[in-house]
Design a protein around this motif. Structure first.
Motif, mmCIF file in Angstrom:
data_model
loop_
_atom_site.group_PDB
_atom_site.id
_atom_site.type_symbol
_atom_site.label_atom_id
_atom_site.label_comp_id
_atom_site.label_asym_id
_atom_site.label_seq_id
_atom_site.Cartn_x
_atom_site.Cartn_y
_atom_site.Cartn_z
ATOM 1 N N MET A 1 0.860 -1.138 -0.292
ATOM 2 C CA MET A 1 0.059 0.003 0.048
ATOM 3 C C MET A 1 0.811 1.146 -0.036
ATOM 4 N N ARG A 2 2.020 1.192 0.689
ATOM 5 C CA ARG A 2 2.938 2.416 0.817
ATOM 6 C C ARG A 2 3.560 2.517 -0.555
ATOM 7 N N ARG A 3 3.908 1.492 -1.299
ATOM 8 C CA ARG A 3 4.500 1.506 -2.405
ATOM 9 C C ARG A 3 3.469 1.942 -3.581
ATOM 10 N N THR A 4 2.228 1.452 -3.555
ATOM 11 C CA THR A 4 1.214 2.021 -4.363
ATOM 12 C C THR A 4 1.026 3.509 -4.037
ATOM 13 N N LYS A 5 0.929 4.018 -3.159
ATOM 14 C CA LYS A 5 0.760 5.411 -2.806
ATOM 15 C C LYS A 5 1.717 6.316 -3.235
ATOM 16 N N ALA A 6 3.016 5.645 -3.272
ATOM 17 C CA ALA A 6 4.325 6.398 -3.844
ATOM 18 C C ALA A 6 3.945 6.550 -5.326
ATOM 19 N N ALA A 7 3.695 5.368 -6.000
ATOM 20 C CA ALA A 7 3.727 5.358 -7.384
ATOM 21 C C ALA A 7 2.483 6.232 -7.777
ATOM 22 N N LEU B 1 10.355 13.301 0.193
ATOM 23 C CA LEU B 1 9.859 14.241 1.501
ATOM 24 C C LEU B 1 8.758 13.417 1.736
ATOM 25 N N LEU B 2 7.492 12.965 1.142
ATOM 26 C CA LEU B 2 6.667 12.373 1.421
ATOM 27 C C LEU B 2 6.873 10.874 2.151
ATOM 28 N N LEU B 3 7.866 10.155 1.765
ATOM 29 C CA LEU B 3 8.310 8.807 2.157
ATOM 30 C C LEU B 3 9.148 9.244 3.414
ATOM 31 N N GLY B 4 9.661 10.216 3.710
ATOM 32 C CA GLY B 4 10.548 10.544 4.748
ATOM 33 C C GLY B 4 11.976 9.946 4.600
ATOM 34 N N HIS B 5 12.395 9.906 3.289
ATOM 35 C CA HIS B 5 13.716 9.095 3.035
ATOM 36 C C HIS B 5 14.724 10.327 3.010
ATOM 37 N N THR B 6 15.859 9.857 3.376
ATOM 38 C CA THR B 6 17.146 10.843 3.449
ATOM 39 C C THR B 6 17.906 10.762 1.956
ATOM 40 N N LYS B 7 17.519 9.644 1.380
ATOM 41 C CA LYS B 7 18.188 9.557 0.100
ATOM 42 C C LYS B 7 16.967 9.507 -1.134
ATOM 43 N N LEU B 8 17.547 10.128 -2.156
ATOM 44 C CA LEU B 8 16.429 10.162 -3.257
ATOM 45 C C LEU B 8 16.787 8.644 -3.748
ATOM 46 N N GLU B 9 17.600 8.099 -3.831
ATOM 47 C CA GLU B 9 17.724 6.735 -4.261
ATOM 48 C C GLU B 9 16.597 5.652 -3.928
ATOM 49 N N ARG B 10 16.581 5.920 -2.297
ATOM 50 C CA ARG B 10 15.628 4.833 -1.552
ATOM 51 C C ARG B 10 14.223 5.399 -2.019
ATOM 52 N N ALA B 11 13.857 6.619 -2.282
ATOM 53 C CA ALA B 11 12.433 6.711 -2.894
ATOM 54 C C ALA B 11 12.312 6.291 -4.232
ATOM 55 N N VAL B 12 13.045 6.443 -5.149
ATOM 56 C CA VAL B 12 13.078 6.170 -6.480
ATOM 57 C C VAL B 12 12.873 4.292 -6.339
ATOM 58 N N ARG B 13 13.378 3.726 -5.431
ATOM 59 C CA ARG B 13 13.060 2.087 -5.330
ATOM 60 C C ARG B 13 11.788 1.859 -5.188
ATOM 61 N N TYR B 14 10.854 2.750 -4.455
ATOM 62 C CA TYR B 14 9.327 2.503 -4.414
ATOM 63 C C TYR B 14 8.945 2.417 -6.029
ATOM 64 N N GLY C 1 9.988 1.284 -8.813
ATOM 65 C CA GLY C 1 10.321 0.063 -9.380
ATOM 66 C C GLY C 1 11.139 0.372 -10.653
ATOM 67 N N ILE C 2 11.941 1.589 -10.698
ATOM 68 C CA ILE C 2 12.802 1.934 -11.505
ATOM 69 C C ILE C 2 14.095 2.030 -11.122
ATOM 70 N N GLU C 3 14.991 1.925 -11.981
ATOM 71 C CA GLU C 3 16.594 2.241 -11.535
ATOM 72 C C GLU C 3 16.722 3.669 -11.474
ATOM 73 N N VAL C 4 17.724 4.227 -10.378
ATOM 74 C CA VAL C 4 18.209 5.447 -10.405
ATOM 75 C C VAL C 4 18.619 6.049 -11.506
ATOM 76 N N ASP C 5 19.315 5.345 -12.084
ATOM 77 C CA ASP C 5 19.822 6.248 -13.513
ATOM 78 C C ASP C 5 18.636 6.541 -14.417
ATOM 79 N N ASP C 6 17.708 5.588 -14.692
ATOM 80 C CA ASP C 6 16.656 5.560 -15.462
ATOM 81 C C ASP C 6 15.767 7.001 -14.984
ATOM 82 N N ALA C 7 15.533 6.892 -13.713
ATOM 83 C CA ALA C 7 14.748 8.002 -13.297
ATOM 84 C C ALA C 7 15.448 9.311 -13.293
ATOM 85 N N LEU C 8 16.572 9.460 -13.110
ATOM 86 C CA LEU C 8 17.594 10.877 -13.377
ATOM 87 C C LEU C 8 17.689 11.101 -14.741
ATOM 88 N N ALA C 9 17.685 10.199 -15.628
ATOM 89 C CA ALA C 9 17.570 10.396 -17.120
ATOM 90 C C ALA C 9 16.200 11.004 -17.623
#
Length: 126
Positions: free
Chosen positions: A76-82, A96-109, A111-119
């Motif tokens: 449910m948390r992942r669905t909300k994030a997506a 910020l919504l997830l309360g993560h200190t690193k952007l990479e951890r938020a991106v994991r929610y 289901g895409i790779e960090v490099d893809d998200a940044l691109a």
């Protein structure tokens, strides 16, 4: 709210439907000021445990006719994030919504790779 794992504050929004449900719940219970919304049945515990919460969600999922092995509190948390990201395309706000200190951890929610998200993020023109 303070996130237990990180100790950092996390903000969240309560929808009108949820607000009405909480109002109805409070009207049907004898909770006093300062008590937890979902108190434990155990004398030495002030609120339900995360395990008990997971059991409740598991029963809801099965009653809805879904596979309890696939859906749970974390999904449910992942669905909300997506859904949030789909509507906003804002990785920083998602972090910020997830309360993560690193952007990479938020991106994991998502289901895409960090490099893809940044691109993807770099392709968006401002």
């Amino acid at each position: 709210m303070i996130q237990r794992k990180t100790g950092r504050p996390v903000q969240f929004e309560i929808t009108e439907q949820t607000r009405a449900a909480i109002h109805d719940w409070l009207a049907s219970t004898a909770l006093g000021s300062g008590q937890f919304l979902f108190p434990s049945r155990l004398y030495d515990h002030p609120h339900i445990s995360t395990r008990q919460y997971a059991r409740i969600v598991h029963r809801w999922v099965e009653r809805a006719g879904l596979d309890g092995a696939v859906y749970g509190t974390h999904s449910m948390r992942r669905t909300k994030a997506a859904q949030f990201y789909k509507k906003t395309d804002n990785l920083r706000a998602l972090q910020l919504l997830l309360g993560h200190t690193k952007l990479e951890r938020a991106v994991r929610y998502l289901g895409i790779e960090v490099d893809d998200a940044l691109a993807i993020s770099e392709q968006v023109e401002i």
